[in-house]
Design an enzyme around this catalytic site. Structure first.
Site, PDB file in Angstrom:
ATOM      1  N   ASP A 167      26.806  45.147  70.179  1.00  0.00           N
ATOM      2  CA  ASP A 167      28.012  44.847  70.957  1.00  0.00           C
ATOM      3  C   ASP A 167      28.563  46.104  71.647  1.00  0.00           C
ATOM      4  OD1 ASP A 167      29.862  43.149  72.071  1.00  0.00           O
ATOM      5  OD2 ASP A 167      31.004  42.790  70.242  1.00  0.00           O
ATOM      6  N   ASP A 168      29.313  46.915  70.916  1.00  0.00           N
ATOM      7  CA  ASP A 168      29.908  48.148  71.472  1.00  0.00           C
ATOM      8  C   ASP A 168      29.718  49.261  70.442  1.00  0.00           C
ATOM      9  OD1 ASP A 168      31.419  47.020  73.942  1.00  0.00           O
ATOM     10  OD2 ASP A 168      31.966  45.679  72.306  1.00  0.00           O
ATOM     11  N   HIS A 207      22.730  41.881  73.205  1.00  0.00           N
ATOM     12  CA  HIS A 207      24.185  41.834  73.339  1.00  0.00           C
ATOM     13  C   HIS A 207      24.741  43.231  73.101  1.00  0.00           C
ATOM     14  CE1 HIS A 207      28.192  39.666  72.064  1.00  0.00           C
ATOM     15  NE2 HIS A 207      28.422  40.756  72.768  1.00  0.00           N
ATOM     16  N   HIS A 256      30.126  34.849  76.330  1.00  0.00           N
ATOM     17  CA  HIS A 256      30.772  35.042  75.034  1.00  0.00           C
ATOM     18  C   HIS A 256      31.535  33.749  74.712  1.00  0.00           C
ATOM     19  CE1 HIS A 256      29.871  39.234  75.606  1.00  0.00           C
ATOM     20  NE2 HIS A 256      30.602  39.643  74.589  1.00  0.00           N
ATOM     21  N   GLU A 270      33.751  33.832  69.458  1.00  0.00           N
ATOM     22  CA  GLU A 270      33.924  35.131  68.772  1.00  0.00           C
ATOM     23  C   GLU A 270      35.246  35.031  67.996  1.00  0.00           C
ATOM     24  OE1 GLU A 270      34.443  38.469  71.397  1.00  0.00           O
ATOM     25  OE2 GLU A 270      34.267  39.960  69.780  1.00  0.00           O
ATOM     26  N   HIS A 310      27.282  45.967  75.413  1.00  0.00           N
ATOM     27  CA  HIS A 310      28.020  46.310  76.635  1.00  0.00           C
ATOM     28  C   HIS A 310      27.819  47.794  76.862  1.00  0.00           C
ATOM     29  CE1 HIS A 310      30.347  42.471  76.358  1.00  0.00           C
ATOM     30  NE2 HIS A 310      30.041  42.631  75.079  1.00  0.00           N
TER      31      HIS A 310
HETATM   32  N1  ADE Z   1      33.729  43.363  75.979  1.00  0.00           N
HETATM   33  C1  ADE Z   1      33.144  44.321  75.254  1.00  0.00           C
HETATM   34  N2  ADE Z   1      32.965  43.903  74.002  1.00  0.00           N
HETATM   35  C2  ADE Z   1      33.439  42.643  73.924  1.00  0.00           C
HETATM   36  C3  ADE Z   1      33.541  41.681  72.900  1.00  0.00           C
HETATM   37  N3  ADE Z   1      33.116  41.911  71.653  1.00  0.00           N
HETATM   38  N4  ADE Z   1      34.107  40.492  73.187  1.00  0.00           N
HETATM   39  C4  ADE Z   1      34.551  40.250  74.408  1.00  0.00           C
HETATM   40  N5  ADE Z   1      34.476  41.110  75.412  1.00  0.00           N
HETATM   41  C5  ADE Z   1      33.918  42.309  75.177  1.00  0.00           C
HETATM   42 ZN    ZN Z   2      30.230  41.410  73.455  1.00  0.00          ZN
END
Ligand code: ADE
Ligand code: ZN
Length: 346
Positions: free
Chosen positions: A285-286, A24, A204, A207, A26
């Site tokens: 995630d990011d 996971h 997703h 969250e 992006h």
């Molecule tokens: N796009 C990038 N990160 C995300 C996240 N944590 N939740 C939803 N969309 C995303």
């Molecule tokens: Zn994500």
């Protein structure tokens, strides 16, 4: 395996050293401020921020949407195949340092096609980095195309159609962006179409959104993995199902902390989920936005929740089990994991 033989002092080194997958992440969320500025200069894009420091200072998020606004703005510097390559290559170097053996990487083509960057540019740039990661770093990887859920299903269909000529370069479809108000049901038909062509399905859910979105991601979209899923904790029947069916949840602790899903890491429920037999593992995630790559997630979560070597083994093992690779490949990684634990005295 004698987990008790691994003392708490050795745990951080073990966490760093153990082989693991990342499921996971992006790729646009791995774009570091320095690279945003370099690409802005290369492509003559004007940014709203004067410096790397000023941009980084803006990374003070209060919820998912406050992050997404800045994340989509950052992605606007990506224009040429080489830009996508450079971004992905930078991620792979970080992944290598964290002993990531395999990554299943999300990308958001609609963020780019909306700016007249072609699907070919996006996919060929990313895919070339994946090929080089295998040959030069020994990391295997695959791409998962995410639909932006704040847009319509018709736009998702259009995106799927544009990507179809490149279908040998991505293995699945996912669903991301603003969760609340955009339930999985909105994308039932496009997920069904993707399934008919043999694509893997992830989404997703849970969250920020309610457990009901996890149920419908499973029962309406037929998602094989749930991304995040941490809100499942509020639904006993759902928790029982996730455990019984070993449905993977790709949990992202530093993301949840930064987007205020939990007040801080010490409130995170990944330890509870593990102890209840769910197939969870950690992910970044990011990473460029949330203060850390994969090993930062492992190290900080273990410290905050007092997790132990057995938890580490289970998380790494789940990260193999939940990946979309052959059972033979999973067995190879499990042997590597056992060898790593043996080296640390287990
Ligand atoms: N796009 C990038 N990160 C995300 C996240 N944590 N939740 C939803 N969309 C995303
Ligand atoms: Zn994500």
């Amino acid at each position: 395996m004698n987990f008790a033989a691994i003392t708490p002092e050795r745990l951080p080194d073990l966490l760093r050293a153990m082989p693991k997958t990342e499921l996971h992440m992006h790729i646009e969320g791995s774009l570091e401020p320095e690279l945003i500025f370099a690409l802005a200069q290369r492509n003559k894009v004007r940014l709203r921020y004067q410096s790397v420091e000023e941009l980084r200072a803006a990374y003070a998020f209060t919820n998912l949407q406050s992050f997404l606004d800045i994340y989509y703005a950052g992605a606007s510097v990506l224009q040429q195949p080489q830009d996508f390559y450079d971004m992905a290559w930078a991620y792979f170097l970080r992944a290598k340092a964290d002993n990531v053996v395999h990554a299943e990487i999300f990308f958001d083509p609609q963020t780019h096609t909306a700016r007249k960057v072609s699907m070919r540019t996006v996919i060929t740039g990313l895919h070339r980095a994946c090929v080089d990661a295998q040959s030069q770093l020994g990391i295997s990887s695959s791409l998962i195309l995410c639909f932006l859920r704040h847009l319509s299903e018709d736009e998702a269909f259009d995106t799927f159609e544009k990507a179809f000529p490149f279908r040998d370069k991505f293995i699945g479809v996912g669903l991301d962006s603003s969760e609340r108000g955009h339930p999985p049901e909105k994308f039932e038909r496009v997920f069904k179409r993707a399934a008919q062509f043999g694509f893997k399905l992830v989404a997703h859910a849970g969250e920020e959104g309610p457990p009901a979105y996890i149920w419908s991601a499973l029962d309406v979209l037929h998602a094989q993995r749930i991304d995040h899923g941490v809100q499942a904790i509020h639904d006993t029947a759902l928790m029982a199902r996730l455990a019984k069916e070993r449905i993977p949840l790709t949990v992202c602790p530093l993301s949840n902390q930064k987007l205020c899903v939990f007040p801080d890491l010490s409130y995170h429920n990944v330890g509870q989920m593990l102890d209840q037999g769910l197939s969870v593992m950690l992910n970044s995630d990011d990473p460029a936005y949330f203060g850390g790559y994969l090993n930062d997630n492992y190290l900080q979560t273990f410290a905050a929740l007092n997790l132990n070597a057995q938890h580490a083994y289970q998380l790494a093992s789940n990260s193999f089990e939940a990946s979309f690779v052959s059972s033979e490949q999973k067995a190879v990684w499990r042997e590597q994991l056992d060898a790593c634990f043996a080296k640390f005295g287990a």
